[in-house]
Write a protein that holds these residues in place. Sequence first.
Motif, short mmCIF file in Angstrom:
data_model
loop_
_atom_site.label_atom_id
_atom_site.label_comp_id
_atom_site.label_asym_id
_atom_site.label_seq_id
_atom_site.Cartn_x
_atom_site.Cartn_y
_atom_site.Cartn_z
N LEU A 87 0.83 -1.20 0.00
CA LEU A 87 0.00 0.00 0.00
C LEU A 87 0.87 1.26 0.00
O LEU A 87 0.52 2.27 -0.63
N ALA A 88 2.01 1.21 0.69
CA ALA A 88 2.93 2.35 0.69
C ALA A 88 3.54 2.54 -0.70
O ALA A 88 3.74 3.66 -1.16
N VAL A 89 3.80 1.43 -1.38
CA VAL A 89 4.31 1.50 -2.75
C VAL A 89 3.28 2.19 -3.65
O VAL A 89 3.61 3.07 -4.45
N LYS A 90 2.00 1.83 -3.44
CA LYS A 90 0.92 2.48 -4.21
C LYS A 90 0.85 3.98 -3.89
O LYS A 90 0.58 4.79 -4.76
N ASP A 91 1.08 4.34 -2.61
CA ASP A 91 1.08 5.76 -2.22
C ASP A 91 2.14 6.54 -3.01
O ASP A 91 1.88 7.65 -3.48
N VAL A 92 3.32 5.93 -3.16
CA VAL A 92 4.41 6.60 -3.88
C VAL A 92 4.05 6.73 -5.36
O VAL A 92 4.23 7.79 -5.97
N ALA A 123 5.45 4.20 8.53
CA ALA A 123 4.28 4.92 9.05
C ALA A 123 3.07 3.98 9.12
O ALA A 123 2.38 3.91 10.15
N ARG A 124 2.83 3.22 8.02
CA ARG A 124 1.69 2.31 8.01
C ARG A 124 1.84 1.23 9.08
O ARG A 124 0.84 0.80 9.67
N SER A 125 3.07 0.79 9.34
CA SER A 125 3.27 -0.29 10.32
C SER A 125 2.90 0.15 11.73
O SER A 125 2.67 -0.69 12.59
N VAL A 126 2.86 1.47 11.99
CA VAL A 126 2.42 1.93 13.31
C VAL A 126 1.03 2.57 13.22
O VAL A 126 0.65 3.40 14.07
N GLY A 127 0.28 2.20 12.18
CA GLY A 127 -1.12 2.61 12.10
C GLY A 127 -1.36 3.99 11.49
O GLY A 127 -2.49 4.48 11.49
N HIS A 128 -0.30 4.61 10.94
CA HIS A 128 -0.50 5.91 10.29
C HIS A 128 -0.70 5.68 8.80
O HIS A 128 0.24 5.75 8.00
N ASP A 129 -1.97 5.40 8.43
CA ASP A 129 -2.29 5.03 7.04
C ASP A 129 -2.45 6.23 6.12
O ASP A 129 -2.59 6.07 4.91
N HIS A 130 -2.50 7.43 6.71
CA HIS A 130 -2.73 8.61 5.88
C HIS A 130 -1.54 9.56 5.87
O HIS A 130 -1.67 10.73 5.57
N ASP B 42 9.41 2.03 19.50
CA ASP B 42 9.67 1.42 18.19
C ASP B 42 10.13 2.44 17.15
O ASP B 42 11.00 2.16 16.35
N VAL B 43 9.47 3.61 17.12
CA VAL B 43 9.85 4.61 16.12
C VAL B 43 10.93 5.53 16.68
O VAL B 43 11.90 5.85 16.00
N GLY B 44 10.75 5.96 17.93
CA GLY B 44 11.69 6.92 18.52
C GLY B 44 12.97 6.28 19.03
O GLY B 44 13.97 6.97 19.22
N GLY B 45 12.95 4.95 19.23
CA GLY B 45 14.15 4.29 19.73
C GLY B 45 14.51 4.68 21.16
O GLY B 45 15.67 4.56 21.57
N LEU B 46 13.55 5.17 21.93
CA LEU B 46 13.83 5.61 23.30
C LEU B 46 13.98 4.41 24.23
O LEU B 46 13.32 3.38 24.06
N SER B 47 14.83 4.56 25.24
CA SER B 47 14.95 3.56 26.28
C SER B 47 13.72 3.61 27.18
O SER B 47 12.98 4.61 27.18
N ILE B 48 13.51 2.53 27.94
CA ILE B 48 12.37 2.50 28.87
C ILE B 48 12.46 3.66 29.88
O ILE B 48 11.46 4.31 30.19
N ALA B 49 13.69 3.93 30.34
CA ALA B 49 13.87 5.04 31.29
C ALA B 49 13.47 6.37 30.66
O ALA B 49 12.80 7.20 31.29
N ALA B 50 13.85 6.56 29.39
CA ALA B 50 13.50 7.82 28.69
C ALA B 50 12.00 7.91 28.47
O ALA B 50 11.40 8.98 28.61
N VAL B 51 11.36 6.76 28.15
CA VAL B 51 9.91 6.76 27.95
C VAL B 51 9.23 7.17 29.27
O VAL B 51 8.29 7.96 29.27
N ARG B 52 9.75 6.65 30.39
CA ARG B 52 9.17 6.99 31.69
C ARG B 52 9.23 8.49 31.93
O ARG B 52 8.26 9.11 32.37
N GLU B 53 10.36 9.10 31.57
CA GLU B 53 10.52 10.56 31.74
C GLU B 53 9.53 11.33 30.86
O GLU B 53 8.92 12.30 31.28
N VAL B 54 9.39 10.85 29.60
CA VAL B 54 8.48 11.52 28.67
C VAL B 54 7.04 11.44 29.22
O VAL B 54 6.31 12.43 29.23
N LEU B 55 6.66 10.26 29.69
CA LEU B 55 5.29 10.09 30.21
C LEU B 55 5.06 10.98 31.44
O LEU B 55 3.98 11.55 31.60
N ALA B 56 6.10 11.10 32.26
CA ALA B 56 5.98 11.97 33.44
C ALA B 56 5.72 13.41 32.99
O ALA B 56 4.87 14.11 33.55
N ALA B 57 6.45 13.85 31.94
CA ALA B 57 6.26 15.21 31.43
C ALA B 57 4.84 15.37 30.89
O ALA B 57 4.19 16.40 31.12
#
Lengths: 199, 199
Positions: A87-92, A123-130, B42-57
Motif C-alpha cells: 500500500l505504501a508502494v501504491k502511495d508513492v 508509518a503504516r506499520s504503526v497505524g499511520h495510514d494517511h 519502536d519509532v523513537g528508539g527511546l529507552s524505557i527510562a527515557a519513555v518513563r521521563e516523557v510520560l511523566a512530562a
Amino acid sequence: MPTIKYYLREGLLPAGVLTSPNQAHYDDEHLRRLRLVRALVDVGGLSIAAVREVLAAIDTRDDSLHNKLGAVQEAISQPGSGELDPLAVKDVQAFFERQGERDCVDVTESNVTHMLAAALSAARSVGHDHFHDLLDPYLEGLKIIARADVEYIARRGSSDDVIEGMVVGTLIGDAVIKAVRRLAHAQVSRDVIGNGSDD
Amino acid sequence: MPTIKYYLREGLLPAGVLTSPNQAHYDDEHLRRLRLVRALVDVGGLSIAAVREVLAAIDTRDDSLHNKLGAVQEAISQPGSGELDPLAVKDVQAFFERQGERDCVDVTESNVTHMLAAALSAARSVGHDHFHDLLDPYLEGLKIIARADVEYIARRGSSDDVIEGMVVGTLIGDAVIKAVRRLAHAQVSRDVIGNGSDD
C-alpha cells in the motif's frame, strides 16, 4: 598527509607531476578532486569501492552534469532494509502520478523512491495510514529548499566542486533541516495549538 | 501480548480493571497510551527510562499541550557528540536574532539548537563556511511543512494521540522529507542546471 597517499594508492586521485624524486606538484584540479573524495568518505560515509564508482560516473565524458548529479545522489542515498508495504508502494506511485510522472513502475529501481516507500511503510506499520497526505505539502516546502540548495551549488566553478557541494549540501543539509523543522514546529504549534490550554 | 505485560510491569501502562482473576479490561485510554509507548520505543528508539521521563512530562497536570509537545520533542531529538565550532554557534545565534528571538545564549541548552549548531559545525569542518546562508530559505520551506505537520496531529482527539502523532510524524517525517528533498533536487536541477550541458 597520509590520507592523500592512501587515496593516490587507491587510484582515487590522479598522480601529481614529479618535480623532484620525492616531491610532486598538485594543481587546483587535484585539490578539487581531493575535496570531493573527502566529502564522499567523511560526510557521505561511502566505502572506497563506492567512491571509485561515483568518480567513474563523474568522469564519464558523454553525460550531462544533471545526470552526473543524479548518479551521485543515488550513491549517497541508501534506503533501509525493511519490508515494503504494497500500500505504501501504491502511495508513492499515486504521488508520482499527481506530479504528472507516470514512469514510476518499480519504486526499488531508484534508492530515492525506495527510501520514500520504506518511510511510508514504517508509518503504516504503526497505524499511520494517511501519512501520504503530507507528501504534497512536503514537496511544496521542499521545492523552496531545493531551489536554495541548487543555487548554493550552482555558484561553484568546476564540475567536481558542484558535485562536492551537492554531497555536502545534501547530507549536512538533512541534519540542518531536521533541526530547523523542529524549530518551525515549535513556532507553528504555538500559533495553532496555543500556549495556554490542555487537551 | 508479552510487550503489554512488560510495559505494565515497568509502570508505563496503568493496570487494567480486573474482570476475573486472570483477565483485565483495558479502555480506550489504555490503548492510546499503548500506542504512544510503542511510538516512543519502536519509532523513537527511546529507552524505557527515557519513555518513563516523557510520560511523566506528559502527565504533569499544570502544563499546556504546547509545552508538553516541546518536552517530548527534546526527548526524541538527540544531538550528535561532535565538537561545536564557535563560529557555527554564532551562526545559530545570528539566525535566532534574525527571527526576533534574542534568548538563544547557550545553544546546548536545547537538543534542537545543539543539533543545528552541530550540523553547521560539520559543514564548516569541510570548508563550507557559508552553509548558514541556507537557514533562511530552509525555514521558509519548513514553515509550510511544519504547518502541515501540526494540522496532521491537531486533528487527533486526545492529548496522548496528539503526542503520539508528533513522535511518529517528526521521526518518520524526517525520512520522508529526506527522500522528497532528493526528488525536488532532481526537478529543480533539471530546470536550473539543465539536462544537456557539461561543466
